[in-house]
Design a protein around this motif. Structure first.
Motif, PDB file in Angstrom:
ATOM      1  N   MET A   1       7.795   4.053  -4.646  1.00 26.88           N
ATOM      2  CA  MET A   1       7.912   3.543  -3.613  1.00 26.88           C
ATOM      3  C   MET A   1       6.930   3.026  -3.301  1.00 26.88           C
ATOM      4  O   MET A   1       5.745   3.428  -3.516  1.00 26.88           O
ATOM      5  CB  MET A   1       8.313   4.713  -2.655  1.00 26.88           C
ATOM      6  N   LEU A   2       6.931   1.593  -2.708  1.00 25.18           N
ATOM      7  CA  LEU A   2       5.741   0.920  -2.114  1.00 25.18           C
ATOM      8  C   LEU A   2       5.867   0.880  -0.714  1.00 25.18           C
ATOM      9  O   LEU A   2       6.886   1.205  -0.065  1.00 25.18           O
ATOM     10  CB  LEU A   2       5.768  -0.527  -2.766  1.00 25.18           C
ATOM     11  N   PHE A   3       4.833   0.344  -0.114  1.00 22.80           N
ATOM     12  CA  PHE A   3       4.893   0.339   1.609  1.00 22.80           C
ATOM     13  C   PHE A   3       4.440  -1.017   1.955  1.00 22.80           C
ATOM     14  O   PHE A   3       3.320  -1.514   1.643  1.00 22.80           O
ATOM     15  CB  PHE A   3       3.931   1.376   1.925  1.00 22.80           C
ATOM     16  N   VAL A   4       5.163  -1.792   2.917  1.00 23.52           N
ATOM     17  CA  VAL A   4       4.890  -3.192   3.282  1.00 23.52           C
ATOM     18  C   VAL A   4       4.211  -2.930   4.793  1.00 23.52           C
ATOM     19  O   VAL A   4       4.784  -2.228   5.328  1.00 23.52           O
ATOM     20  CB  VAL A   4       6.110  -3.971   3.334  1.00 23.52           C
ATOM     21  N   VAL A   5       3.214  -3.681   4.837  1.00 19.10           N
ATOM     22  CA  VAL A   5       2.608  -3.573   6.079  1.00 19.10           C
ATOM     23  C   VAL A   5       2.650  -5.043   6.598  1.00 19.10           C
ATOM     24  O   VAL A   5       2.119  -6.078   6.026  1.00 19.10           O
ATOM     25  CB  VAL A   5       0.894  -3.430   5.847  1.00 19.10           C
ATOM     26  N   ARG A  57       1.643   5.274   1.344  1.00 15.96           N
ATOM     27  CA  ARG A  57       1.706   5.220   2.628  1.00 15.96           C
ATOM     28  C   ARG A  57       0.419   5.446   3.399  1.00 15.96           C
ATOM     29  O   ARG A  57      -0.064   4.601   4.261  1.00 15.96           O
ATOM     30  CB  ARG A  57       2.787   6.276   3.235  1.00 15.96           C
ATOM     31  N   ALA A  58      -0.209   6.413   2.759  1.00  9.73           N
ATOM     32  CA  ALA A  58      -1.738   6.584   3.142  1.00  9.73           C
ATOM     33  C   ALA A  58      -2.493   5.411   3.429  1.00  9.73           C
ATOM     34  O   ALA A  58      -3.382   5.021   4.309  1.00  9.73           O
ATOM     35  CB  ALA A  58      -2.464   7.735   2.609  1.00  9.73           C
ATOM     36  N   ALA A  59      -2.504   4.493   2.194  1.00 11.95           N
ATOM     37  CA  ALA A  59      -3.367   3.464   2.145  1.00 11.95           C
ATOM     38  C   ALA A  59      -2.876   2.244   3.272  1.00 11.95           C
ATOM     39  O   ALA A  59      -3.716   1.627   3.950  1.00 11.95           O
ATOM     40  CB  ALA A  59      -3.378   2.832   0.854  1.00 11.95           C
ATOM     41  N   ALA A  60      -1.584   2.201   3.173  1.00 10.64           N
ATOM     42  CA  ALA A  60      -0.920   1.146   4.298  1.00 10.64           C
ATOM     43  C   ALA A  60      -1.132   1.734   5.789  1.00 10.64           C
ATOM     44  O   ALA A  60      -1.905   0.846   6.439  1.00 10.64           O
ATOM     45  CB  ALA A  60       0.445   1.385   4.016  1.00 10.64           C
ATOM     46  N   VAL A  75      -3.973 -10.146  14.917  1.00  9.97           N
ATOM     47  CA  VAL A  75      -2.866  -9.459  14.768  1.00  9.97           C
ATOM     48  C   VAL A  75      -2.372  -8.461  15.935  1.00  9.97           C
ATOM     49  O   VAL A  75      -3.257  -7.765  16.271  1.00  9.97           O
ATOM     50  CB  VAL A  75      -2.899  -8.428  13.465  1.00  9.97           C
ATOM     51  N   LYS A  76      -1.216  -8.962  16.581  1.00  8.73           N
ATOM     52  CA  LYS A  76      -0.724  -8.224  17.502  1.00  8.73           C
ATOM     53  C   LYS A  76      -0.625  -6.580  17.395  1.00  8.73           C
ATOM     54  O   LYS A  76      -0.884  -5.591  18.042  1.00  8.73           O
ATOM     55  CB  LYS A  76       0.162  -8.847  18.084  1.00  8.73           C
ATOM     56  N   GLU A  77       0.132  -6.538  16.305  1.00  3.60           N
ATOM     57  CA  GLU A  77       0.691  -5.239  15.736  1.00  3.60           C
ATOM     58  C   GLU A  77       1.127  -5.361  14.354  1.00  3.60           C
ATOM     59  O   GLU A  77       1.236  -6.286  13.725  1.00  3.60           O
ATOM     60  CB  GLU A  77       1.638  -4.527  16.481  1.00  3.60           C
ATOM     61  N   TYR A  78       0.850  -4.177  13.601  1.00  4.82           N
ATOM     62  CA  TYR A  78       1.113  -3.994  12.400  1.00  4.82           C
ATOM     63  C   TYR A  78       2.324  -2.875  12.295  1.00  4.82           C
ATOM     64  O   TYR A  78       2.479  -2.041  12.956  1.00  4.82           O
ATOM     65  CB  TYR A  78       0.188  -3.357  11.490  1.00  4.82           C
ATOM     66  N   GLN A  79       3.280  -3.273  11.275  1.00  3.75           N
ATOM     67  CA  GLN A  79       4.596  -2.366  11.270  1.00  3.75           C
ATOM     68  C   GLN A  79       4.519  -2.050   9.547  1.00  3.75           C
ATOM     69  O   GLN A  79       4.297  -2.823   8.874  1.00  3.75           O
ATOM     70  CB  GLN A  79       5.809  -3.360  11.652  1.00  3.75           C
ATOM     71  N   ILE A  80       4.931  -0.727   9.453  1.00  4.65           N
ATOM     72  CA  ILE A  80       4.973  -0.505   7.983  1.00  4.65           C
ATOM     73  C   ILE A  80       6.224  -0.067   7.724  1.00  4.65           C
ATOM     74  O   ILE A  80       7.021   0.794   8.501  1.00  4.65           O
ATOM     75  CB  ILE A  80       3.846   0.755   7.939  1.00  4.65           C
TER      76      ILE A  80
END
Length: 89
Positions: A1-5, A57-60, A75-80
């Motif tokens: 599993m990878l995590f997109v920010v 997830r921890a790194a993201a 950046v207004k917000e980050y979504q993971i």
């Protein structure tokens, strides 16, 4: 599993973004050195924003909460989001 920010643009000018960029790059380099990033970069459409692909997830989450682009308002917000790369299966 990878995590997109996924970062949403806060509408800063290119000059404002580039003033923050050296701090963002130094911060990002820490994740790159540890091998925690698969890919990262800006969106090139007029809406702007950016995206990074992380191995955990921890790194993201660590990136999203402490990135200078976020802390300094570019950046207004980050979504993971969790992402399953079907090509890797």
């Amino acid at each position: 599993m990878l995590f997109v920010v996924i970062g949403s643009s806060a509408g800063k000018t290119r000059d404002e973004i580039m003033a923050i960029y050296p701090r963002h790059k130094a911060f990002l380099d820490q994740f790159l050195t540890r091998g925690e990033v698969v890919g990262v970069g800006p969106f090139t459409d007029p809406g702007g924003g950016n995206m990074g692909l992380f191995r955990s997830r921890a790194a993201a989450e660590a990136f999203a909460k402490s990135d200078p682009f976020f802390l300094e308002g570019a950046v207004k917000e980050y979504q993971i989001k969790e992402w399953g790369d079907s090509m890797l299966s």
